[in-house]
Write an enzyme that holds these catalytic residues in place. Sequence first.
Site, short mmCIF file in Angstrom:
data_model
loop_
_atom_site.label_atom_id
_atom_site.label_comp_id
_atom_site.label_asym_id
_atom_site.label_seq_id
_atom_site.Cartn_x
_atom_site.Cartn_y
_atom_site.Cartn_z
N GLU A 1 19.09 -30.28 -25.89
CA GLU A 1 18.56 -30.54 -27.32
C GLU A 1 19.49 -30.74 -28.14
O GLU A 1 20.77 -31.14 -28.28
CB GLU A 1 19.12 -28.65 -27.65
CG GLU A 1 17.46 -28.44 -29.26
CD GLU A 1 17.92 -27.59 -29.64
OE1 GLU A 1 17.90 -26.92 -30.98
OE2 GLU A 1 19.26 -27.12 -30.30
N ASP B 1 21.67 -25.44 -25.45
CA ASP B 1 21.77 -25.59 -26.37
C ASP B 1 22.48 -26.37 -27.65
O ASP B 1 23.31 -26.50 -27.49
CB ASP B 1 21.74 -24.40 -27.02
CG ASP B 1 20.99 -23.71 -28.72
OD1 ASP B 1 20.06 -23.25 -28.59
OD2 ASP B 1 22.09 -23.42 -29.78
C1 GLC Z 1 19.02 -24.73 -31.06
C2 GLC Z 1 17.80 -23.43 -30.68
C3 GLC Z 1 17.43 -22.40 -31.95
C4 GLC Z 1 18.31 -21.82 -31.98
C5 GLC Z 1 20.25 -22.59 -32.67
C6 GLC Z 1 20.24 -22.13 -32.85
O1 GLC Z 1 18.47 -24.95 -32.83
O2 GLC Z 1 16.63 -24.05 -30.47
O3 GLC Z 1 16.20 -21.36 -32.05
O4 GLC Z 1 18.68 -20.89 -33.76
O5 GLC Z 1 19.95 -23.23 -31.76
O6 GLC Z 1 21.80 -21.37 -31.49
#
Ligand code: GLC
Length: 540
Positions: free
Chosen positions: A276, A212
Site C-alpha cells: 500500500e 500496510d
Molecule cells: C492503512 C490502512 C488504513 C489504516 C492505516 C493505519 O492506510 O489502509 O485503514 O487506518 O493504514 O494502519
Amino acid sequence: MKGTSPDVEVHSSQEPWWRRGVIYQIYPRSFQDSNGDGIGDIRGIIDRLDYLVWLGIDAVWISPIFFSPMADFGYDIADYRKIDPLFGTLTDFDQLIEAAHRRGIRILLDYVPNHSSDRHQWFLEARSSRDNPRRDFYIWRDAAPDGGPPNNWQSEFGGSAWELDAATGQYYYHAFLKEQPDLNWRNPEVRREMYDVLRFWLDRGVDGFRVDVMWHLIKDAEFRDNPQNPDWTEDMPPHKSVLSIYSCDQEEVHDVVSEMRAVLDEYGGDRLLIGEIYLPIARLVAYYGRDLRGAHLPFNFRLIEAQWDARHIERQIVEYEAALPEGGWPNWVLSNHDKPRIASRVGRDQARVAAMMLLTLRGTPTIYYGDEIGMNDAPIPPERVQDPFELRVPGRGFGRDPQRTPMQWDNTVNAGFSTGSPWLPLAPDKDSFNVEAERSDPHSMLSLYRRLIAFRRENDALNLGRYASVEADSCVLAYLRETENDRYLIALNLGPEPAVLETPGQCRIVISTEGKAEGEIVEKKLHLQGNEGVLAEMMS
Ligand code: GLC
C-alpha cells in the site's frame, strides 16, 4: 512447509498466477457475520467462498483479522500471531485456507508492520522504562527545547504524531493514532521478529500479503522537520499541511521491502507481495525494487485519485505504463476501505464504465467487496460513527464508515449480512442492490462484472496483452489490448452525452455496458451512448 496449495491449473506459460488473476478485497467486519454478533467473521467468509468462485475471483485479500483492541478496526495489532476472537480462531483460519484452496482461491493477508497496538507486549515493555530491552523497538525522542513535540510531523488522523509518555519523559512517534505506536524498522531485532511473523502465516499456507503503509516504514534518521505544503487548503486532511518528505519514503525502506520479499521467496516463487503506497508515479515505481526484488505489486491508486476525465485518465495510464520498470507488472484499483466507493464518486451509470476499465486495463485488478453490486457509500448518522478519523476530524468528509457498510447479499433482514445488529448501518438501497437480486438480472452490475472477469480470464490479449492508446475525442477513453493473435478495442464514454469513436479498423462488439448491439459489426464509426463502455474484437 505446512499448508495446502491452491487447487488451480498451472499455466504452461509460467506466468505467475497474479498476472492473470483478479484480486478481491474483503473488509472482514462487513462481509458476512456467522454468529449473530453484528460483525463479519472468518466462518462467514468460508460460507461465501462459493460466491467468489462463481464471480471468478482468483485471490482474496482480507483486511486485518488479528488480535486487536480495534482502535483502528484491526490496523492496531496487539498480537501478530493470534486471530481476534471477534473474527474466530486459528482453527477457523486454517479451515478458511483449506476451503479456499480447495476452490482454487488464494488467500492474502494484511500485514501491518509500520505500527503495532499500544497494547502489544513489546510496547508495554518498551514504555515501562527507558532502559527496557524493548525500548528501541519503537521510536522515542526527547522533547524539543520548548518542551513540545520533537518535530512537526503530523498524524494522518490529525494532530501531532508525537505522544508524550509522562512516566519515562519522552515522546513516541505514531503516524496514525496514539494507540498505534510506530515500530522502529532501523532496529534489526524488529526486522527479525517481524519477518518471523510473515513466516508464521506462510507456514499456515497463505499466498501473500498486502503490506500496510509500506512507504512509511523508515523515517529520516535525523528527524528533520517536514516542510510546509504551500498548496495545502482547508478542505484537505490536516496532515497534508506539511509535505512528509522526512517522515516517509526514505531510501532505506527499499532494503526492508526486499528483505520481506526474500522471506516470501523462501516459500517458492508464487507468494505475492503487494504494497500500500500513496506516492506520485515516479516514487511509487521504485517499490518494485532494484532488479524487481521489491514488491510484486506496489498498489497503483491512480484511478482512486484521478478526476474522472478521459484525457486526464489517459495521461495517468500512459505515464504509469511508461514509468514501470522493465518486467514490472502493473495493477489497478477503483476503491478500498479508506476511500469513497467508485459508484459514489462517479455515479452508478459511470461505475459500469469504470468496471470495464478496471477489468480491461493492463495489470492485475483489485475489486473492493460490494463494488461488483454497485454499492454506494452509505449515510452514517452521527451517533453511529465508528471510524477514528471521523471522530477526530469530524464533519469534513474524511470518515471511512460510509464505504465499510455491510455487504448486501439478499433482501432478508440486514440484507443477509447478520441476524444480529450490524456494527454499521446498511445502505438504504440494499433491497435493490444485492447479490441475489442482481444475480438473476443479466443487465445488473454484478452480471457485468462476472462477464468481464470471465472474458478477461479467457483472453490472453486482455490479461497479458500489450496496451496501446487509441486517439479519441473529449470524453472518450479508447485503447487496444493485443497479442500476436488477438486485438481488442476498449472504448469508454466517460460522459453522459453520446459520442462517436473512429475505430482503427473493422470490429465486432463483444460486450457493451449498456447491453446493446452485442455481436454487431462496426466498420469505422463506433457510436457510444452516454455512459457506455464497449469491448470489441478487432477484425482487421
Ligand atoms: C492503512 C490502512 C488504513 C489504516 C492505516 C493505519 O492506510 O489502509 O485503514 O487506518 O493504514 O494502519
